[in-house]
Motif scaffolding. Structure first.
Motif, PDB file in Angstrom:
ATOM      1  N   ASN A 126       0.872  -1.175   0.000  1.00 46.28           N
ATOM      2  CA  ASN A 126       0.000   0.000   0.000  1.00 46.28           C
ATOM      3  C   ASN A 126       0.910   1.226   0.000  1.00 46.28           C
ATOM      4  OD1 ASN A 126      -2.395   1.649   0.283  1.00 46.28           O
ATOM      5  ND2 ASN A 126      -1.814   1.937   2.424  1.00 46.28           N
ATOM      6  N   SER A 127       1.134   1.807  -1.183  1.00 51.42           N
ATOM      7  CA  SER A 127       2.103   2.893  -1.288  1.00 51.42           C
ATOM      8  C   SER A 127       1.733   3.849  -2.411  1.00 51.42           C
ATOM      9  CB  SER A 127       3.505   2.322  -1.538  1.00 51.42           C
ATOM     10  OG  SER A 127       4.434   3.350  -1.816  1.00 51.42           O
ATOM     11  N   PRO A 128       1.914   5.159  -2.176  1.00 48.90           N
ATOM     12  CA  PRO A 128       1.646   6.147  -3.228  1.00 48.90           C
ATOM     13  C   PRO A 128       2.805   6.298  -4.204  1.00 48.90           C
ATOM     14  CG  PRO A 128       2.343   7.269  -1.249  1.00 48.90           C
ATOM     15  CD  PRO A 128       2.271   5.812  -0.899  1.00 48.90           C
ATOM     16  N   GLY A 129       3.921   5.585  -3.952  1.00 51.33           N
ATOM     17  CA  GLY A 129       5.061   5.696  -4.853  1.00 51.33           C
ATOM     18  C   GLY A 129       6.206   6.445  -4.205  1.00 51.33           C
ATOM     19  N   GLY A 130       7.058   7.035  -5.023  1.00 51.37           N
ATOM     20  CA  GLY A 130       8.205   7.764  -4.492  1.00 51.37           C
ATOM     21  C   GLY A 130       9.357   7.773  -5.472  1.00 51.37           C
ATOM     22  N   ASP A 131      10.555   7.514  -4.973  1.00 51.33           N
ATOM     23  CA  ASP A 131      11.763   7.573  -5.772  1.00 51.33           C
ATOM     24  C   ASP A 131      11.836   6.407  -6.749  1.00 51.33           C
ATOM     25  OD1 ASP A 131      14.765   6.849  -6.223  1.00 51.33           O
ATOM     26  OD2 ASP A 131      14.780   8.940  -5.559  1.00 51.33           O
TER      27      ASP A 131
ATOM     28  N   SER B 108      13.221   0.749  -8.148  1.00 50.63           N
ATOM     29  CA  SER B 108      13.893  -0.201  -9.020  1.00 50.63           C
ATOM     30  C   SER B 108      14.745  -1.169  -8.210  1.00 50.63           C
ATOM     31  CB  SER B 108      14.774   0.554 -10.026  1.00 50.63           C
ATOM     32  OG  SER B 108      15.536  -0.342 -10.812  1.00 50.63           O
ATOM     33  N   GLN B 109      15.431  -0.656  -7.189  1.00 59.30           N
ATOM     34  CA  GLN B 109      16.246  -1.524  -6.346  1.00 59.30           C
ATOM     35  C   GLN B 109      15.392  -2.534  -5.590  1.00 59.30           C
ATOM     36  OE1 GLN B 109      18.547   1.932  -4.516  1.00 59.30           O
ATOM     37  NE2 GLN B 109      20.127   0.353  -4.591  1.00 59.30           N
ATOM     38  N   ILE B 110      14.283  -2.062  -5.029  1.00 60.17           N
ATOM     39  CA  ILE B 110      13.400  -2.953  -4.270  1.00 60.17           C
ATOM     40  C   ILE B 110      12.776  -3.989  -5.205  1.00 60.17           C
ATOM     41  CG2 ILE B 110      11.273  -3.054  -2.909  1.00 60.17           C
ATOM     42  CD1 ILE B 110      12.033  -0.288  -1.800  1.00 60.17           C
ATOM     43  N   TYR B 111      12.376  -3.553  -6.398  1.00 61.49           N
ATOM     44  CA  TYR B 111      11.854  -4.472  -7.413  1.00 61.49           C
ATOM     45  C   TYR B 111      12.861  -5.587  -7.695  1.00 61.49           C
ATOM     46  CZ  TYR B 111      10.866  -6.044 -12.226  1.00 61.49           C
ATOM     47  OH  TYR B 111      10.652  -6.795 -13.366  1.00 61.49           O
ATOM     48  N   THR B 112      14.119  -5.201  -7.901  1.00 61.13           N
ATOM     49  CA  THR B 112      15.164  -6.169  -8.228  1.00 61.13           C
ATOM     50  C   THR B 112      15.430  -7.112  -7.058  1.00 61.13           C
ATOM     51  OG1 THR B 112      16.186  -4.537  -9.690  1.00 61.13           O
ATOM     52  CG2 THR B 112      17.520  -6.428  -9.064  1.00 61.13           C
TER      53      THR B 112
ATOM     54  N   ALA C 279       5.710   4.775  -8.608  1.00 61.73           N
ATOM     55  CA  ALA C 279       6.854   3.895  -8.376  1.00 61.73           C
ATOM     56  C   ALA C 279       6.452   2.613  -7.657  1.00 61.73           C
ATOM     57  CB  ALA C 279       7.928   4.627  -7.578  1.00 61.73           C
ATOM     58  N   ALA C 280       5.425   2.669  -6.818  1.00 62.49           N
ATOM     59  CA  ALA C 280       4.975   1.472  -6.102  1.00 62.49           C
ATOM     60  C   ALA C 280       4.369   0.450  -7.056  1.00 62.49           C
ATOM     61  CB  ALA C 280       3.958   1.849  -5.025  1.00 62.49           C
ATOM     62  N   SER C 281       3.825   0.908  -8.178  1.00 64.18           N
ATOM     63  CA  SER C 281       3.279  -0.035  -9.153  1.00 64.18           C
ATOM     64  C   SER C 281       4.394  -0.858  -9.778  1.00 64.18           C
ATOM     65  CB  SER C 281       2.483   0.698 -10.239  1.00 64.18           C
ATOM     66  OG  SER C 281       3.337   1.498 -11.047  1.00 64.18           O
ATOM     67  N   VAL C 282       5.604  -0.302  -9.831  1.00 65.53           N
ATOM     68  CA  VAL C 282       6.763  -1.049 -10.325  1.00 65.53           C
ATOM     69  C   VAL C 282       7.110  -2.169  -9.341  1.00 65.53           C
ATOM     70  CG1 VAL C 282       9.207  -0.907 -10.918  1.00 65.53           C
ATOM     71  CG2 VAL C 282       7.649   0.924 -11.598  1.00 65.53           C
ATOM     72  N   VAL C 283       7.067  -1.864  -8.047  1.00 65.70           N
ATOM     73  CA  VAL C 283       7.302  -2.886  -7.026  1.00 65.70           C
ATOM     74  C   VAL C 283       6.275  -4.002  -7.149  1.00 65.70           C
ATOM     75  CG1 VAL C 283       7.375  -3.336  -4.535  1.00 65.70           C
ATOM     76  CG2 VAL C 283       8.379  -1.235  -5.449  1.00 65.70           C
ATOM     77  N   ALA C 284       5.037  -3.644  -7.464  1.00 58.88           N
ATOM     78  CA  ALA C 284       3.981  -4.653  -7.611  1.00 58.88           C
ATOM     79  C   ALA C 284       4.290  -5.632  -8.734  1.00 58.88           C
ATOM     80  CB  ALA C 284       2.639  -3.971  -7.868  1.00 58.88           C
TER      81      ALA C 284
END
Length: 248
Positions: A55-60, A65-69, A89-94
């Motif tokens: 549950n995140s609005p995003g950010g850096d 990208s690092q967390i995704y990886t 950015a949180a959608s990238v983590v998803a």
């Protein structure tokens, strides 16, 4: 120190669960953010399957990208469950989930990256080129997860597209909707008469996939066009034309 994420242990399965709640940051300024380096240190202590409640609005974008990886590289199945919002950015983590699920009331939002820049004309051009490359890198994650064309994803980002659970699933950005298997199927009332306003099968129907998505940019553009049409030939029409050039 407060963190935008927390580890818990599922009492039923014993599996590790990550409660990921809040903005994503590259550096800590106020003591309530966490850096990817610190996140990596704790993630390395967890083995086996992992569930991420997101549950995140995003950010850096680079921190994301690092967390995704890190999540993609985790030894074990990673299940991402969007229980609120996965925006920007949180959608990238998803997209890092081997399986990504979303709550029926959850939302996913994708848009173009943004930045603050200063300097001369050449510096501004360099900033534009950087944003273009960052956008392409983000599209990589969406494309790999969904199989959508890059051009379609790019248009959705241009329009800052908000997706509810059904729309996100239909586009392949998530794999399923939480609790969908337990939801009772609606049954028609035997005494209920057909709705006179129900269109016949041969009548054209609204594109339900389009109807389930929302774009602030498209909505503003439509509003401006309507007002402009009503006020055509007046000074207000000139004002509306200028507003159409602004990014919402």
């Amino acid at each position: 120190m407060n963190k935008f994420w927390n580890w818990v242990r599922n009492e039923d399965t014993g599996a590790a669960e990550l409660i990921f709640n809040g903005p994503i940051s590259e550096d800590t300024w106020f003591g309530d953010e966490i850096t990817p380096a610190m996140f990596r240190n704790e993630l390395s202590k967890v083995s086996g399957d992992l569930t991420v409640w997101l549950n995140s609005p995003g950010g850096d974008v680079f921190a994301a990208s690092q967390i995704y990886t890190m999540l993609r590289n985790h030894k074990g199945k990673v299940t991402v469950k969007i229980d609120g919002i996965a925006a920007s950015a949180a959608s990238v983590v998803a997209m890092a989930g081997d399986e990504t699920l979303i709550a029926p009331t959850g939302m996913l939002m994708i848009r173009n990256p943004s930045m603050v820049a200063f300097g001369n004309k050449e510096a501004m051009q360099k900033a534009i080129e950087l944003l273009d490359e960052v956008k392409e890198s983000i599209i990589n994650a969406y494309e790999e997860k969904s199989g959508l064309s890059r051009s379609k994803i790019a248009r959705m980002m241009d329009e800052e597209t908000w997706l509810n659970a059904k729309k996100a699933q239909s586009l392949g950005l998530v794999d399923g909707i939480l609790f969908a298997g337990s939801a009772p199927q609606p049954k028609p009332d035997e005494d209920e008469k057909p709705d006179e306003n129900t269109p016949d099968e041969d009548e054209p129907k609204e594109d339900t996939l389009t109807a389930m998505s929302y774009s602030r940019a498209a909505t503003m553009q439509s509003l401006m066009q309507k007002v402009s049409a009503e006020r055509r030939g007046t000074p207000v029409d000139q004002l509306m034309s200028r507003l159409n050039l602004l990014k919402y």
